[in-house]
Design a protein around this motif. Structure first.
Motif, PDB file in Angstrom:
ATOM      1  N   ILE A 208       0.865  -1.169   0.000  1.00 32.05           N
ATOM      2  CA  ILE A 208       0.000   0.000   0.000  1.00 32.05           C
ATOM      3  C   ILE A 208       0.905   1.224   0.000  1.00 32.05           C
ATOM      4  O   ILE A 208       2.004   1.192   0.571  1.00 32.05           O
ATOM      5  CB  ILE A 208      -0.964   0.007   1.217  1.00 32.05           C
ATOM      6  N   ALA A 209       0.458   2.278  -0.681  1.00 24.98           N
ATOM      7  CA  ALA A 209       1.270   3.485  -0.760  1.00 24.98           C
ATOM      8  C   ALA A 209       0.389   4.716  -0.594  1.00 24.98           C
ATOM      9  O   ALA A 209      -0.780   4.720  -0.975  1.00 24.98           O
ATOM     10  CB  ALA A 209       2.010   3.551  -2.092  1.00 24.98           C
ATOM     11  N   ALA A 210       0.978   5.743  -0.021  1.00 32.76           N
ATOM     12  CA  ALA A 210       0.335   7.052   0.096  1.00 32.76           C
ATOM     13  C   ALA A 210       1.438   8.068   0.369  1.00 32.76           C
ATOM     14  O   ALA A 210       2.452   7.746   0.998  1.00 32.76           O
ATOM     15  CB  ALA A 210      -0.691   7.073   1.222  1.00 32.76           C
TER      16      ALA A 210
ATOM     17  N   LEU B  25       4.383   0.485   2.146  1.00 36.32           N
ATOM     18  CA  LEU B  25       4.512  -0.645   3.061  1.00 36.32           C
ATOM     19  C   LEU B  25       4.292  -1.900   2.233  1.00 36.32           C
ATOM     20  O   LEU B  25       3.251  -2.043   1.588  1.00 36.32           O
ATOM     21  CB  LEU B  25       3.465  -0.552   4.181  1.00 36.32           C
ATOM     22  N   THR B  26       5.280  -2.803   2.210  1.00 34.02           N
ATOM     23  CA  THR B  26       5.244  -3.981   1.348  1.00 34.02           C
ATOM     24  C   THR B  26       5.532  -5.247   2.145  1.00 34.02           C
ATOM     25  O   THR B  26       6.500  -5.306   2.894  1.00 34.02           O
ATOM     26  CB  THR B  26       6.289  -3.859   0.216  1.00 34.02           C
ATOM     27  N   THR B  27       4.702  -6.257   1.948  1.00 33.65           N
ATOM     28  CA  THR B  27       4.907  -7.563   2.578  1.00 33.65           C
ATOM     29  C   THR B  27       6.164  -8.218   2.015  1.00 33.65           C
ATOM     30  O   THR B  27       6.348  -8.266   0.804  1.00 33.65           O
ATOM     31  CB  THR B  27       3.696  -8.474   2.313  1.00 33.65           C
ATOM     32  N   ILE B  28       7.018  -8.734   2.918  1.00 33.81           N
ATOM     33  CA  ILE B  28       8.192  -9.494   2.474  1.00 33.81           C
ATOM     34  C   ILE B  28       8.205 -10.924   3.009  1.00 33.81           C
ATOM     35  O   ILE B  28       8.998 -11.745   2.550  1.00 33.81           O
ATOM     36  CB  ILE B  28       9.517  -8.790   2.848  1.00 33.81           C
TER      37      ILE B  28
ATOM     38  N   GLU C 214      -2.671  -4.751   4.247  1.00 31.34           N
ATOM     39  CA  GLU C 214      -4.130  -4.860   4.134  1.00 31.34           C
ATOM     40  C   GLU C 214      -4.859  -4.494   5.427  1.00 31.34           C
ATOM     41  O   GLU C 214      -6.090  -4.487   5.468  1.00 31.34           O
ATOM     42  CB  GLU C 214      -4.553  -6.253   3.644  1.00 31.34           C
ATOM     43  N   SER C 215      -4.145  -4.156   6.481  1.00 27.06           N
ATOM     44  CA  SER C 215      -4.808  -3.719   7.709  1.00 27.06           C
ATOM     45  C   SER C 215      -5.330  -2.287   7.590  1.00 27.06           C
ATOM     46  O   SER C 215      -6.079  -1.829   8.444  1.00 27.06           O
ATOM     47  CB  SER C 215      -3.890  -3.876   8.920  1.00 27.06           C
TER      48      SER C 215
END
Length: 165
Positions: free
Chosen positions: A23-25, A30-33, A73-74
Motif C-alpha cells: 500500500i502506498a500514500a 509498506l510492502t509484505t516481504i 491490508e490492515s
C-alpha cells in the motif's frame, strides 16, 4: 519458547517499483516481504543489513527502511495508511527495526532483538525507491499463550481499530 534450529534469510524480494501486497500514500510504501500463518511458530529477527551495492542495475538503492510486523491490508484506504505513515508509524509497536546507511556513528541499524514476529513481516520505505535488504530470522516453537502475548505486544500501541492487524 523453543528454538527449532531453522534459520531463514530474506534478501531483495521486492523487485518492482509497485510490488504486490503493498500500500502506498504520500511518499511512503509498506510492502509484505514474509508471511507464515502457522500457529505456534514465531520468528526472531537476528540481523538486518543492506544487501548489495548502492547502485544496482540502474536503480539507486534505498538508503533507509524500517522492518515492521503490520500488514498492508490492515489499512482500509491509502489515505488511512498515509495518516499512519506520517503521524503514527515511528511509535507503532509493529516497528521491529530500522536500517539507515547515513547514520554516522555505530551500526547502521537498530533492532528490537527480543521481538518475535508471529505471522508477518513488511518493509516501510520511500515510495518509488526499491530497498535492498538481507534479514536473518530464527524460527521458534511457541505455545498458544506465548503466541497471544506476542500478538498483543505487536498491537498494544496500535492506532488501528481493535481486532485488526
Amino acid at each position: 519458547m523453543k528454538r527449532t534450529g531453522r534459520r531463514l534469510t530474506l534478501s531483495n524480494d521486492i523487485n518492482a517499483v509497485i510490488p504486490a501486497k503493498s500500500i502506498a500514500a504520500l511518499d511512503y510504501r509498506l510492502t509484505t516481504i514474509f508471511e507464515d500463518d502457522r500457529e505456534n511458530y514465531g520468528w526472531k529477527i537476528v540481523d538486518i543489513k543492506m544487501f548489495g551495492p548502492l547502485q544496482v542495475t540502474g536503480f539507486v538503492q534505498q538508503q533507509s527502511w524500517m522492518l515492521m510486523s503490520i500488514r498492508p491490508e490492515s489499512f482500509e484506504t491509502a489515505g488511512e495508511f498515509g495518516v499512519w505513515a506520517v503521524d503514527s508509524q515511528p511509535y507503532d509497536n509493529s516497528l521491529i527495526g530500522m536500517f539507515n546507511v547515513s547514520w554516522a556513528q555505530g551500526s547502521p541499524y537498530s533492532l528490537r532483538t527480543e521481538h518475535v514476529a508471529t505471522n508477518h513481516l513488511s518493509l516501510f520505505y520511500v515510495n518509488g525507491r526499491i530497498p535492498y535488504y538481507n534479514i536473518t530470522l530464527e524460527e521458534y516453537e511457541i505455545t498458544s499463550s506465548e503466541e497471544i502475548m506476542f500478538k498483543i505486544k505487536e498491537t498494544s500501541q496500535s492506532l488501528n481499530k481493535i481486532g485488526e492487524q
